[in-house]
Design a protein around this motif. Structure first.
Motif, PDB file in Angstrom:
ATOM      1  N   ASP A  82       0.806  -1.279  -0.094  1.00  0.00           N
ATOM      2  CA  ASP A  82       0.218  -0.127   0.043  1.00  0.00           C
ATOM      3  C   ASP A  82       0.821   1.318   0.060  1.00  0.00           C
ATOM      4  OD1 ASP A  82      -2.298  -1.676  -0.033  1.00  0.00           O
ATOM      5  OD2 ASP A  82      -2.616  -1.425   2.188  1.00  0.00           O
ATOM      6  N   LYS A  88      -2.617  -4.257  -6.645  1.00  0.00           N
ATOM      7  CA  LYS A  88      -3.445  -5.042  -5.687  1.00  0.00           C
ATOM      8  C   LYS A  88      -3.520  -6.418  -5.985  1.00  0.00           C
ATOM      9  CE  LYS A  88      -5.184  -1.288  -3.408  1.00  0.00           C
ATOM     10  NZ  LYS A  88      -4.601  -0.990  -2.185  1.00  0.00           N
ATOM     11  N   ARG A  91      -1.606  -8.390  -3.506  1.00  0.00           N
ATOM     12  CA  ARG A  91      -2.007  -8.783  -1.984  1.00  0.00           C
ATOM     13  C   ARG A  91      -2.143 -10.087  -1.562  1.00  0.00           C
ATOM     14  NH1 ARG A  91      -3.040  -4.215   0.774  1.00  0.00           N
ATOM     15  NH2 ARG A  91      -4.366  -4.961   2.111  1.00  0.00           N
TER      16      ARG A  91
END
Length: 97
Positions: A82, A88, A91
């Motif tokens: 982040d 993303k 993640r």
């Protein structure tokens, strides 16, 4: 022991200079390839090995399970992703442990 499910985003390696590892001009680890692979994986420093660092910290009195350590480590990875605006798709899910 369960293995850490690294997504190979490279964010930790891009901060190598902050922990005293040898770096490229951009501050990333000099052993990080262009495709986020470690070129010295089998002989990487202890700090780059989740199991080794868990065992060292456990020997120094850390009182959490390996499963909890993996959860904490995966959340730390997400926090770094982040901070560096990493896609993303990389993640991790701490609940996978």
């Amino acid at each position: 022991m369960t293995d850490f499910k690294c997504s190979q985003c490279g964010v930790c390696c891009k901060q190598a200079g902050k922990i005293g590892l040898p770096t490229k001009d951009d501050g990333s680890c000099k052993f990080l390839s262009d495709d986020n692979q470690c070129t010295i994986y089998d002989t990487r420093p202890d700090i780059c090995n989740i199991k080794t660092m868990y065992n060292k910290r456990k020997a120094n009195g850390m009182d959490i399970s390996y499963k909890e350590y993996l959860k904490m480590s995966s959340q730390a990875c997400n926090d770094m992703m982040d901070a560096y605006n990493i896609d993303k798709k990389y993640r991790l899910n701490p609940e996978d442990y």
